[in-house]
Design a protein around this motif. Structure first.
Motif, short mmCIF file in Angstrom:
data_model
loop_
_atom_site.label_atom_id
_atom_site.label_comp_id
_atom_site.label_asym_id
_atom_site.label_seq_id
_atom_site.Cartn_x
_atom_site.Cartn_y
_atom_site.Cartn_z
N SER A 95 0.84 -1.20 0.00
CA SER A 95 0.00 0.00 0.00
C SER A 95 0.87 1.25 0.00
O SER A 95 0.61 2.21 -0.75
N ILE A 96 1.90 1.25 0.84
CA ILE A 96 2.81 2.41 0.90
C ILE A 96 3.53 2.57 -0.44
O ILE A 96 3.71 3.68 -0.94
N LYS A 97 3.90 1.43 -1.04
CA LYS A 97 4.59 1.50 -2.35
C LYS A 97 3.64 2.12 -3.37
O LYS A 97 4.07 2.91 -4.23
N GLY A 98 2.37 1.75 -3.29
CA GLY A 98 1.38 2.33 -4.21
C GLY A 98 1.28 3.84 -4.03
O GLY A 98 1.20 4.59 -5.01
N LEU A 99 1.29 4.29 -2.76
CA LEU A 99 1.25 5.74 -2.50
C LEU A 99 2.47 6.44 -3.10
O LEU A 99 2.36 7.52 -3.69
N GLU A 100 3.63 5.78 -2.96
CA GLU A 100 4.86 6.35 -3.54
C GLU A 100 4.74 6.47 -5.05
O GLU A 100 5.10 7.50 -5.63
N TYR A 101 4.25 5.41 -5.68
CA TYR A 101 4.11 5.42 -7.15
C TYR A 101 3.19 6.57 -7.57
O TYR A 101 3.46 7.27 -8.55
N ARG A 102 2.10 6.75 -6.84
CA ARG A 102 1.16 7.82 -7.19
C ARG A 102 1.83 9.19 -7.08
O ARG A 102 1.70 10.04 -7.97
#
Lengths: 117, 232
Positions: free
Chosen positions: B132-139
């Protein structure tokens, strides 16, 4: 009680390994902000190697995994080192020549990096 | 193999659904067979992880090439990754590995038998938090125009785009491996809670080896992608 003792010891080992990993992570983070020049990456990689050794030795228990598993792990490291050396020799002696089919956007960093050599 | 792995060395009692043995010879043969399967499952995972090391090794080699050829670009680009979220994710993965190691140690051990499902479930939950945190970073990186291509916003120095190309490929490949790991941990959390015959010690331990390997890959990605260029 006798049955529980080795497992309690194992739990303590895992706990200590976890604390060491977190301490090394913070050390790695802190060292990245010290002005060490090109030694920054060396320190970072040495700490990463230490963290990996903790995971492989105490979490993955390579020491107890038997000779064949240790040979498999050693062979993997040997092959990785061999291929890295061979690739390094290849790239170190080669000029950057972008392929004709690459788009200008892709070529931009390559052209300017290559021109500097 | 360690003598602590009581089920792997054939010393644990037969499971409720297991076929009945006929005589002492058959029991000994069955125990030997089970011990061999225990060893071969772990050896098979070690050999698989050896191939995985070479798979990721090629990407690390590409990174080494880029960093030695365009050090300024890599340092500049590295400063645009989110070091707080990267460090948080490193802590989550290291903690999840500790949970998996504890789960393997307590699997099938009477005083702590009930711990394994919770520990494996906790590791899976930490894995989901990581993703989830990785997804936030990607965004965040997408919005800042750090995705390589025509919309890339870091103009100089050269090599920054290559850094982000490697950043996205390496972290996405790692995330894919972690997603498979989360599925495995969740499956074995369920299996060990039900004392299912398909979740013996050797399989839980083999899945644990995979999880630790994914952790080791991240241990090297962390300084190379998040800590580069911080001091300059």
């Amino acid at each position: 009680m006798n049955d529980a003792t080795p497992h309690r010891r194992r739990g303590r080992t895992v706990l200590l390994a976890w604390l060491a990993l977190l301490a090394l992570m913070l050390a790695s983070l802190g060292s990245a902000y010290l002005p060490l020049g090109r030694w920054n990456v060396v320190v970072g990689l040495v700490i990463a190697t230490g963290k990996s050794a903790i995971v492989v030795w105490w979490f993955m228990r390579l020491a107890d995994a038997g000779a064949l598993a240790r040979i498999a792990a050693a062979a993997a490291l040997f092959m990785l080192a061999t291929q890295a050396c061979l690739s390094g020799v290849d790239y170190a002696t080669r000029f950057v020549e972008p392929a004709a089919m690459q788009q200008p956007q892709q070529l931009r960093p390559l052209r300017q990096g290559g021109a500097a050599r | 193999m360690s003598t602590e792995h009581s089920c792997a060395d054939g010393a644990c009692p037969p499971r409720p659904g297991a076929p009945a043995s006929h005589g002492a010879g058959a029991t000994a043969s069955h125990a030997l067979d089970r011990a061999q399967r225990g060893q071969s499952a772990l050896l098979g995972m070690w050999v698989f992880l050896a191939t995985e090391l070479l798979f990721f090794g090629g990407l690390f080699m590409a990174y080494l090439y880029g960093r030695t050829h365009w050090p300024q670009g890599f340092a500049e680009a590295g400063r645009h990754t989110d070091v707080v979220l990267g460090t948080l994710n490193t802590g989550l993965l290291l903690s999840s590995s500790a949970l998996v190691a504890l789960a393997v140690a307590s699997h099938g051990q009477p005083p702590r038998r009930g711990w394994s499902p919770w520990l494996l479930g906790g590791a899976a939950a930490l894995g989901i938090a990581f993703l989830s945190i990785k997804g936030l970073e990607y965004r965040q990186e997408w919005r800042e125009g750090l995705l390589p291509g025509p919309g890339f916003t870091l103009p100089r120095p050269e090599g920054a785009e290559l850094f982000f190309m490697l950043y996205f490929v390496m972290t996405a490949l790692h995330a894919l491996h972690l997603l498979i790991g989360v599925a495995l941990m969740a499956l074995f959390a369920w299996g060990t809670a039900r004392v299912a015959p398909w979740s013996p010690q050797r399989r839980v331990e083999a899945a644990g080896l995979y999880w630790h390997f994914v952790d080791v890959v991240w241990i090297f990605l962390y300084p190379l992608l998040y800590l580069v260029g911080r001091a300059s």
